[in-house]
Design a protein around this motif. Structure first.
Motif, PDB file in Angstrom:
ATOM      1  N   GLY A 195       0.787  -1.234   0.000  1.00 56.87           N
ATOM      2  CA  GLY A 195       0.000   0.000   0.000  1.00 56.87           C
ATOM      3  C   GLY A 195       0.812   1.274   0.000  1.00 56.87           C
ATOM      4  N   VAL A 196       2.108   1.191  -0.287  1.00 57.42           N
ATOM      5  CA  VAL A 196       2.952   2.381  -0.345  1.00 57.42           C
ATOM      6  C   VAL A 196       2.698   3.096  -1.667  1.00 57.42           C
ATOM      7  CG1 VAL A 196       5.322   3.249  -0.376  1.00 57.42           C
ATOM      8  CG2 VAL A 196       4.703   1.339   1.132  1.00 57.42           C
ATOM      9  N   GLU A 197       2.221   4.338  -1.602  1.00 63.16           N
ATOM     10  CA  GLU A 197       1.825   5.049  -2.822  1.00 63.16           C
ATOM     11  C   GLU A 197       3.007   5.371  -3.732  1.00 63.16           C
ATOM     12  OE1 GLU A 197      -0.507   8.445  -1.933  1.00 63.16           O
ATOM     13  OE2 GLU A 197      -2.121   7.307  -0.974  1.00 63.16           O
ATOM     14  N   SER A 198       4.129   5.718  -3.138  1.00 62.60           N
ATOM     15  CA  SER A 198       5.304   6.121  -3.928  1.00 62.60           C
ATOM     16  C   SER A 198       6.282   4.952  -4.039  1.00 62.60           C
ATOM     17  CB  SER A 198       5.982   7.322  -3.272  1.00 62.60           C
ATOM     18  OG  SER A 198       6.235   7.057  -1.890  1.00 62.60           O
ATOM     19  N   ALA A 199       5.778   3.797  -4.429  1.00 63.56           N
ATOM     20  CA  ALA A 199       6.560   2.562  -4.372  1.00 63.56           C
ATOM     21  C   ALA A 199       7.855   2.628  -5.187  1.00 63.56           C
ATOM     22  CB  ALA A 199       5.703   1.385  -4.841  1.00 63.56           C
ATOM     23  N   ARG A 200       7.770   3.016  -6.457  1.00 66.12           N
ATOM     24  CA  ARG A 200       8.970   3.046  -7.305  1.00 66.12           C
ATOM     25  C   ARG A 200       9.963   4.085  -6.791  1.00 66.12           C
ATOM     26  NH1 ARG A 200      11.668   0.133 -11.476  1.00 66.12           N
ATOM     27  NH2 ARG A 200      13.203   1.589 -12.321  1.00 66.12           N
ATOM     28  N   HIS A 201       9.482   5.257  -6.440  1.00 67.68           N
ATOM     29  CA  HIS A 201      10.351   6.309  -5.916  1.00 67.68           C
ATOM     30  C   HIS A 201      11.089   5.826  -4.675  1.00 67.68           C
ATOM     31  CE1 HIS A 201      11.128   9.574  -3.023  1.00 67.68           C
ATOM     32  NE2 HIS A 201      11.482  10.291  -4.090  1.00 67.68           N
ATOM     33  N   ASP A 202      10.352   5.190  -3.761  1.00 68.79           N
ATOM     34  CA  ASP A 202      10.967   4.756  -2.510  1.00 68.79           C
ATOM     35  C   ASP A 202      11.967   3.638  -2.747  1.00 68.79           C
ATOM     36  OD1 ASP A 202       9.196   6.588  -1.557  1.00 68.79           O
ATOM     37  OD2 ASP A 202       8.270   5.274  -0.072  1.00 68.79           O
ATOM     38  N   ALA A 203      11.650   2.737  -3.661  1.00 70.50           N
ATOM     39  CA  ALA A 203      12.595   1.669  -3.990  1.00 70.50           C
ATOM     40  C   ALA A 203      13.888   2.255  -4.543  1.00 70.50           C
ATOM     41  CB  ALA A 203      11.970   0.702  -4.996  1.00 70.50           C
TER      42      ALA A 203
END
Length: 283
Positions: A23-31
């Motif tokens: 459920g992390v909205e900024s998944a790609r950015h955070d990865a």
């Protein structure tokens, strides 16, 4: 080069999928941010340059697991970018948000019009606004206060050596020595109503300090104290700016209407109500 790209892309794709499922909205950015943190390679160069070894890969996947449990990204990297500065952050301090950069920009723009402006930040948290002011307006004399001791300790780290007068205490009675001498008061106070628990993201409600979040039944208890403190501190013609929730675009300004002039609400980059500004009458 192709092998490097494939290796980084495969790792990022796996991590992005894990974060999206959590459920992390900024998944790609955070990865990408976490892989950059582990490898030391800038985010924009990961695909072409990142070649994580086994130790780095294990560290990265552990960080992804932690992020999937909704630990804030900034707690995992230990830093948060804010305007043109980087702040140390972690458990015990409110992580500064991009929305607050506009409030800081308002204070900075006003400070630039003055000679040796005196600026006070209430509810300083990590010291993000104060650090930005001294960074962008070196002539400013900046004072900051924070009530929560763990947050105060983070602010000490971020403001050490900057000349900011940082104090531990309650904004309600802070800086009595400055009464009537301040040009700008700026604050990101707590503003979440007590009954809004379920609507708050886990990163915020589970990890940001409660003193930085909750503010009475309507979310404006701290704003009312802030209004009184700003009135006491500001010289005639001085200005105050304070962040609020997007649902408080009318109720927050109403706190200032009775005795302030030029009361105005201001939108953030998403065109949502974000902070109120007001001027103390000259007479």
């Amino acid at each position: 080069m192709s092998a490097v790209r494939t290796q980084a892309e495969r790792l990022l794709a796996e991590a992005t999928g894990i974060l999206e499922a959590a459920g992390v909205e900024s998944a790609r950015h955070d990865a990408e941010s976490l892989l950059s943190h582990v490898t030391g390679i800038p985010r924009m160069s990961l695909v072409t340059r990142a070649r994580p070894d086994g130790i780095q890969k294990d560290a990265f996947l552990k960080l992804i697991e932690a992020r999937a449990s909704r630990i804030p990204l900034q707690h995992l990297t230990g830093s948060a970018a804010f305007r043109y500065v980087d702040l140390e952050v972690g458990p015990g301090v409110f992580v500064p948000r991009p929305e607050t950069e506009m409030l800081a920009g308002w204070a900075i723009d006003h400070a630039k019009t003055l000679t040796d402006p005196v600026v006070v930040e209430l509810c300083a948290g990590s010291g993000a606004i104060s650090l930005s002011v001294v960074h962008e307006v070196p002539s400013a004399r900046v004072h900051a206060v924070e009530l929560d001791e763990p947050a105060y300790e983070w602010a000490q780290r971020n403001l050490d050596g900057t000349g900011v007068d940082l104090r531990l205490g309650d904004m309600a009675d802070a800086f009595s020595d400055l009464d009537g001498t301040v040009d700008i008061v700026v604050a990101n106070p707590p503003y979440i109503p007590l009954d809004a628990w379920e609507s708050v993201a886990p990163e915020v409600r589970d990890h940001d300090p409660s003193l930085a979040l909750w503010s009475g039944d309507d979310g404006l208890d701290a704003m009312r104290v802030l209004e009184q403190t700003a009135w006491r501190l500001l010289k005639p013609g001085g200005v105050v700016g304070a962040e609020h929730a997007d649902a408080q675009g009318e109720s927050a300004p109403e706190v200032f209407v009775p005795r302030w002039t030029s009361v105005r609400d201001n939108l953030d980059l998403a065109r949502r109500p974000r902070f109120v500004t007001a001027t103390k009458p000259a007479n």
